[in-house]
Scaffold this motif. Sequence first.
Motif, PDB file in Angstrom:
ATOM      1  N   ASN A   1      12.257  20.569  16.429  1.00  0.00           N
ATOM      2  CA  ASN A   1      12.156  21.053  15.051  1.00  0.00           C
ATOM      3  C   ASN A   1      12.339  19.915  14.058  1.00  0.00           C
ATOM      4  OD1 ASN A   1      11.795  23.834  15.636  1.00  0.00           O
ATOM      5  ND2 ASN A   1      13.984  24.045  16.033  1.00  0.00           N
ATOM      6  N   GLU A   2      13.283  19.050  14.349  1.00  0.00           N
ATOM      7  CA  GLU A   2      13.577  17.945  13.429  1.00  0.00           C
ATOM      8  C   GLU A   2      12.388  16.990  13.329  1.00  0.00           C
ATOM      9  OE1 GLU A   2      16.791  20.101  14.821  1.00  0.00           O
ATOM     10  OE2 GLU A   2      15.652  18.739  16.120  1.00  0.00           O
ATOM     11  N   GLU A   3      11.739  16.717  14.458  1.00  0.00           N
ATOM     12  CA  GLU A   3      10.569  15.837  14.450  1.00  0.00           C
ATOM     13  C   GLU A   3       9.418  16.469  13.668  1.00  0.00           C
ATOM     14  OE1 GLU A   3      11.871  14.303  18.859  1.00  0.00           O
ATOM     15  OE2 GLU A   3       9.936  15.294  18.601  1.00  0.00           O
ATOM     16  N   ALA A   4       9.190  17.769  13.898  1.00  0.00           N
ATOM     17  CA  ALA A   4       8.107  18.464  13.189  1.00  0.00           C
ATOM     18  C   ALA A   4       8.346  18.444  11.687  1.00  0.00           C
ATOM     19  CB  ALA A   4       7.989  19.897  13.698  1.00  0.00           C
ATOM     20  N   TYR A   5       9.562  18.747  11.294  1.00  0.00           N
ATOM     21  CA  TYR A   5       9.917  18.777   9.868  1.00  0.00           C
ATOM     22  C   TYR A   5       9.734  17.396   9.237  1.00  0.00           C
ATOM     23  CZ  TYR A   5      12.978  19.011   5.751  1.00  0.00           C
ATOM     24  OH  TYR A   5      13.493  18.924   4.485  1.00  0.00           O
ATOM     25  N   LEU A   6      10.251  16.374   9.914  1.00  0.00           N
ATOM     26  CA  LEU A   6      10.191  15.040   9.330  1.00  0.00           C
ATOM     27  C   LEU A   6       8.758  14.513   9.296  1.00  0.00           C
ATOM     28  CD1 LEU A   6      12.331  13.217   8.116  1.00  0.00           C
ATOM     29  CD2 LEU A   6      12.375  11.934  10.254  1.00  0.00           C
ATOM     30  N   PHE A   7       7.953  14.878  10.302  1.00  0.00           N
ATOM     31  CA  PHE A   7       6.571  14.410  10.336  1.00  0.00           C
ATOM     32  C   PHE A   7       5.765  15.006   9.175  1.00  0.00           C
ATOM     33  CE2 PHE A   7       2.159  14.207  11.615  1.00  0.00           C
ATOM     34  CZ  PHE A   7       2.051  12.947  12.182  1.00  0.00           C
ATOM     35  N   GLN A   8       5.910  16.335   8.966  1.00  0.00           N
ATOM     36  CA  GLN A   8       5.148  16.921   7.857  1.00  0.00           C
ATOM     37  C   GLN A   8       5.669  16.420   6.512  1.00  0.00           C
ATOM     38  OE1 GLN A   8       6.223  19.666   5.574  1.00  0.00           O
ATOM     39  NE2 GLN A   8       8.330  19.267   6.256  1.00  0.00           N
ATOM     40  N   LYS A   9       6.951  16.122   6.436  1.00  0.00           N
ATOM     41  CA  LYS A   9       7.502  15.559   5.207  1.00  0.00           C
ATOM     42  C   LYS A   9       6.923  14.174   4.956  1.00  0.00           C
ATOM     43  CE  LYS A   9      11.872  14.384   2.907  1.00  0.00           C
ATOM     44  NZ  LYS A   9      13.355  14.337   3.013  1.00  0.00           N
ATOM     45  N   LEU A  10       6.751  13.395   6.033  1.00  0.00           N
ATOM     46  CA  LEU A  10       6.159  12.062   5.899  1.00  0.00           C
ATOM     47  C   LEU A  10       4.735  12.169   5.352  1.00  0.00           C
ATOM     48  CD1 LEU A  10       6.279   9.057   8.272  1.00  0.00           C
ATOM     49  CD2 LEU A  10       4.066   9.953   7.598  1.00  0.00           C
ATOM     50  N   VAL A  11       3.942  13.083   5.910  1.00  0.00           N
ATOM     51  CA  VAL A  11       2.554  13.218   5.453  1.00  0.00           C
ATOM     52  C   VAL A  11       2.511  13.667   4.003  1.00  0.00           C
ATOM     53  CG1 VAL A  11       0.391  14.476   5.795  1.00  0.00           C
ATOM     54  CG2 VAL A  11       1.663  13.641   7.771  1.00  0.00           C
ATOM     55  N   ARG A  12       3.349  14.637   3.653  1.00  0.00           N
ATOM     56  CA  ARG A  12       3.299  15.203   2.301  1.00  0.00           C
ATOM     57  C   ARG A  12       3.864  14.255   1.239  1.00  0.00           C
ATOM     58  NH1 ARG A  12       3.859  20.649   5.164  1.00  0.00           N
ATOM     59  NH2 ARG A  12       1.890  21.624   4.526  1.00  0.00           N
ATOM     60  N   THR A  13       4.885  13.485   1.606  1.00  0.00           N
ATOM     61  CA  THR A  13       5.505  12.602   0.615  1.00  0.00           C
ATOM     62  C   THR A  13       5.073  11.145   0.761  1.00  0.00           C
ATOM     63  OG1 THR A  13       7.476  12.277   2.004  1.00  0.00           O
ATOM     64  CG2 THR A  13       7.514  14.097   0.434  1.00  0.00           C
ATOM     65  N   GLY A  14       4.734  10.729   1.993  1.00  0.00           N
ATOM     66  CA  GLY A  14       4.298   9.354   2.221  1.00  0.00           C
ATOM     67  C   GLY A  14       2.807   9.176   2.028  1.00  0.00           C
TER      68      GLY A  14
ATOM     69  N   TRP B   1      13.235   8.480  15.520  1.00  0.00           N
ATOM     70  CA  TRP B   1      13.456   7.110  15.055  1.00  0.00           C
ATOM     71  C   TRP B   1      12.132   6.490  14.612  1.00  0.00           C
ATOM     72  CZ3 TRP B   1      11.603   2.321  16.601  1.00  0.00           C
ATOM     73  CH2 TRP B   1      12.273   1.204  16.095  1.00  0.00           C
ATOM     74  N   ILE B   2      11.072   6.706  15.382  1.00  0.00           N
ATOM     75  CA  ILE B   2       9.771   6.116  15.047  1.00  0.00           C
ATOM     76  C   ILE B   2       9.254   6.692  13.731  1.00  0.00           C
ATOM     77  CG2 ILE B   2       7.404   5.761  15.812  1.00  0.00           C
ATOM     78  CD1 ILE B   2       8.389   6.131  18.707  1.00  0.00           C
ATOM     79  N   ILE B   3       9.343   8.023  13.571  1.00  0.00           N
ATOM     80  CA  ILE B   3       8.869   8.657  12.335  1.00  0.00           C
ATOM     81  C   ILE B   3       9.663   8.140  11.141  1.00  0.00           C
ATOM     82  CG2 ILE B   3       8.559  10.852  11.137  1.00  0.00           C
ATOM     83  CD1 ILE B   3       8.358  12.167  13.958  1.00  0.00           C
ATOM     84  N   THR B   4      10.973   8.005  11.331  1.00  0.00           N
ATOM     85  CA  THR B   4      11.815   7.490  10.244  1.00  0.00           C
ATOM     86  C   THR B   4      11.420   6.077   9.862  1.00  0.00           C
ATOM     87  OG1 THR B   4      13.671   8.878  10.995  1.00  0.00           O
ATOM     88  CG2 THR B   4      14.202   7.051   9.540  1.00  0.00           C
ATOM     89  N   GLU B   5      11.195   5.230  10.858  1.00  0.00           N
ATOM     90  CA  GLU B   5      10.803   3.845  10.579  1.00  0.00           C
ATOM     91  C   GLU B   5       9.435   3.785   9.910  1.00  0.00           C
ATOM     92  OE1 GLU B   5      12.593   0.948  10.959  1.00  0.00           O
ATOM     93  OE2 GLU B   5      14.225   2.391  11.244  1.00  0.00           O
ATOM     94  N   MET B   6       8.508   4.648  10.333  1.00  0.00           N
ATOM     95  CA  MET B   6       7.205   4.703   9.678  1.00  0.00           C
ATOM     96  C   MET B   6       7.369   5.137   8.223  1.00  0.00           C
ATOM     97  SD  MET B   6       4.421   3.863  11.378  1.00  0.00           S
ATOM     98  CE  MET B   6       3.103   4.891  10.728  1.00  0.00           C
ATOM     99  N   GLY B   7       8.226   6.124   7.989  1.00  0.00           N
ATOM    100  CA  GLY B   7       8.467   6.584   6.625  1.00  0.00           C
ATOM    101  C   GLY B   7       8.997   5.479   5.741  1.00  0.00           C
ATOM    102  N   LYS B   8       9.946   4.714   6.244  1.00  0.00           N
ATOM    103  CA  LYS B   8      10.507   3.606   5.459  1.00  0.00           C
ATOM    104  C   LYS B   8       9.424   2.601   5.077  1.00  0.00           C
ATOM    105  CE  LYS B   8      15.133   3.781   7.586  1.00  0.00           C
ATOM    106  NZ  LYS B   8      16.070   3.068   8.491  1.00  0.00           N
ATOM    107  N   ARG B   9       8.517   2.317   6.022  1.00  0.00           N
ATOM    108  CA  ARG B   9       7.468   1.342   5.762  1.00  0.00           C
ATOM    109  C   ARG B   9       6.393   1.889   4.823  1.00  0.00           C
ATOM    110  NH1 ARG B   9       9.994  -0.112  10.233  1.00  0.00           N
ATOM    111  NH2 ARG B   9       9.944  -2.304  10.932  1.00  0.00           N
ATOM    112  N   LEU B  10       6.374   3.207   4.666  1.00  0.00           N
ATOM    113  CA  LEU B  10       5.456   3.820   3.707  1.00  0.00           C
ATOM    114  C   LEU B  10       6.126   4.015   2.351  1.00  0.00           C
ATOM    115  CD1 LEU B  10       3.720   6.437   6.024  1.00  0.00           C
ATOM    116  CD2 LEU B  10       2.705   4.350   5.105  1.00  0.00           C
ATOM    117  N   GLY B  11       7.335   3.472   2.199  1.00  0.00           N
ATOM    118  CA  GLY B  11       8.014   3.482   0.913  1.00  0.00           C
ATOM    119  C   GLY B  11       8.937   4.654   0.681  1.00  0.00           C
ATOM    120  N   LEU B  12       9.288   5.382   1.732  1.00  0.00           N
ATOM    121  CA  LEU B  12      10.176   6.532   1.575  1.00  0.00           C
ATOM    122  C   LEU B  12      11.631   6.083   1.747  1.00  0.00           C
ATOM    123  CD1 LEU B  12       8.105   9.123   3.639  1.00  0.00           C
ATOM    124  CD2 LEU B  12       8.177   8.843   1.156  1.00  0.00           C
TER     125      LEU B  12
END
Length: 891
Positions: A325-338, A690-701
């Motif tokens: 659930n946490e991965e799904a939530y964070l991934f869609q948040k990355l797409v919508r905000t990143g 961890w990977i999604i979080t690191e991708m988010g950081k590199r996309l400016g989140l």
Amino acid sequence: MIRFTLDGAEVEAAEGETLWQVSKRLGTTLPHLCHADRPGFAPEGNCRACVVEIKGERALAASCRRLPTPGMVVLSRGERVEKSRKLVFELLLADHASPDPESAFMGWARKVGVETSRFAPTAQPIRLDASHPAMAVRLDACIHCTLCLRACREVQVNDVIGMSGRGAGSRVTFDFAQSMGASSCVGCGECVQACPTGALLPAKGPVRAERTVDSLCPYCGVGCQLTYHVAGDEIVAATGRDGLANHERLCVKGRFGFDYSRHPQRLTVPLIRKQGAPKELIDAADPFTHFRPASWDEALDFAASGLKRLPKASLAGLGSAKGSNEEAYLFQKLVRTGFGTNNVDHCTRLCHASSVAALLEGIGSGAVTAPVAEVANAEVIILIGANPSANHPVAASFIKNAVKKGAQLVILDPRGQALSRFAAHHLTFNNGTDVALLNAMLHVIVAEELYDKDFVAARTLGFEDLARHLAAYSPEAMAPVCGIDAGTIRAVARLYARAASAMILWGMGVSQHSHGTDNSRCLIALALLCGQVGRKGSGLHPLRGQNNVQGASDAGLIPMMLPDYGRVGVEAARGRFESGWGRELDAVPGLTVVEMMKAAEKGEIRGMYIEGENPAMSDPDLAHARRALAGLDHLVVQDIFLTETAMLADVVLPASSFFEKTGTFTNTDRHVQMGRQVIAPLGEARPDLWIITEMGKRLGLPWTYDGPQSVFDEMQGLMGSLAGITWERLEEEGGITYPAGKAILFDDAFPTESGRARLVPASGLAPAEVPDGEYPFLLSTGRVLEHWHTGSMTRRSGVLDSLQGVPAVNVSPVDMARLGVDEGAMVRLESRRGAVQAVAAADSRLEPGTLFMPFCFTEAAANLLTNPVLDPVAKIPELKVSAVRLLACAE
């Protein structure tokens, strides 16, 4: 309560509690061999190991079956009892050649003081049966406790194991005295878990584990709880736990399919495509022909920079229902905000999107109204478009249990299945004519006034419109369309309508159609007309395919919905997350997965980030999907293997397997459960979060998440469905059903604006493509018992691929004879979109003119043939109906 004396102390027993259970509850477990003390096993009392002495009675009594009475005086210890138990173990040891000195039987023998037997053996030596890839049979260790027989017959209801012979010549038998490997055994391993002696054991021998971890099964949506047994950093066995969804039961995948995580093809280092290497399918065992290894920093920087240089409107993401659930939530948040777009989707688009769309429209909720377990309280069970014995085997066992207790099972499916022998009716209607059949049933219920008038009046809207619509759908009018005679339609409709309680369960045979939403609308109307929602033994249940499809959908991994199904175009729903995330969100619904592929081929989608999905195997019309993926300017794939999709990537990020991370997962019953890390990630692989979080950081989140709990805490604060469900509670309790612990929903009102459900007329009568002179066969695709989804995991499990490692197309024996095709011969299937070759397998459950093929074999990818036409509401492709021709291959 019943008061009696046990070993000199006055104790109490609850109604129905046996002497054995009372003793255990008070801290003393009496010796037992034939008594499993597990859900689903009735006590037998035939081994006499648990005997106790009851004052005033001549014979010793089996404590596992005996109920106490007021004033009874019982001794579980003493010379007479202990002498009897020792004799039992001595007699059994005489003929017992134990392959496992640590077995439960040997442990009890030592506890009662028996190491050897003074009696001469009477049985003849029996050879080892090693014919099954997962299990071995050592009948020289068998003590005839019959636990394996009861596990097979009473719990899983597979009816493979029995007893043959008489007296000293009696023995456990598989089917008609066949080897286990040649029998109809489905490999669930229930007999192995039940066996106390090692007569039935894993093929590799007795399990020697150093530690255990309680977690979940990584496969289907049933959500079985289990315990992994670990030696070093390797899983060596899996056993079922008493979870709400499985009560210790497992299927062949859950029990034996855990070894994929240590397969030699695991990705263990980030990969970047070599300059000039073509984007094509390659050998997964040799990725370095097209890729070079990279450090994590280089790979993540390369992945993010490639996406950042593209216009945001041209980006899209595919998350995974195999993740938490946490991965799904964070991934869609990355797409919508990143990315700044709602172009995010996952596999629900290819399985139950139409079911969810119809449920949201009809009752205001996309989840099931009652758990699978409610079949135990149902008088009638309707199963349509689903094959649980292959796709949800543990759920199938509960359906079989219910039938054995008196429930009537009605199967509506063009293809026969293992559950057909348990059905009161199996209606093999013409594929793609679900609406014709279901509307005819609804017509009968309305015309004969069999509907629940009070429920319809008080809790629904739209009855008059539905009744007018159904007037044209009499059984006599629909019989030629659906292929079921009018009398049978009327009988089944009356059976359902008159039931005091009834469940409807369905699968992708309902949803994967160009009119899948209409199919689901009919089922919803059927339940609502008859008031079969909101009470015990009733409900609507779309069986979810992947282990976290429900949770991933709840978490917002869909293009038109935010977490908790708030529509992206509704300001109030969007505002909640804009406030929580500190970002303005796009109000325009995004593209679905099939739409993404079409847009990619047109150059409108130019970059994608795909986590744990394999559209190069799961999408319809694969040649088109693969061209689209290969044509992207930048493709980032995060997975555990070099899947067919990863082969087309510019950068591949090695993720953790299910067993290598912790997170929560929501099963088909809306039960949120804790999956715990069992072993360490392999090589340089990293947890997905961890990977999604690191991708988010590199996309400016500005993300600072330090693990799954911090993500879950954010979800819990923003998602009303998770109210009251905390990480701490999940760690302690293992699982909690949402909302508010309610298993059965909508007993008083529906979550719609009016509080009432909507009855929606349905009109789709035929599939988009039908057989003709050029393509005379109708092909349906799906799954097989041993494999799951695109096979990226199960095809890399030694046991599972040994059981089913050859791609086959199921053909009616009538068609095989007509075409002159022998069993096992190579055949070629061609559609308007592609061609594959596979071996022919005779299947008498198929009607002539129809074929079935699983889509998990990369060497014969069935989705090269399938039709990408979409349901107009849910945008789900019609994977269940394709017109093909079948040709014998030249030798």
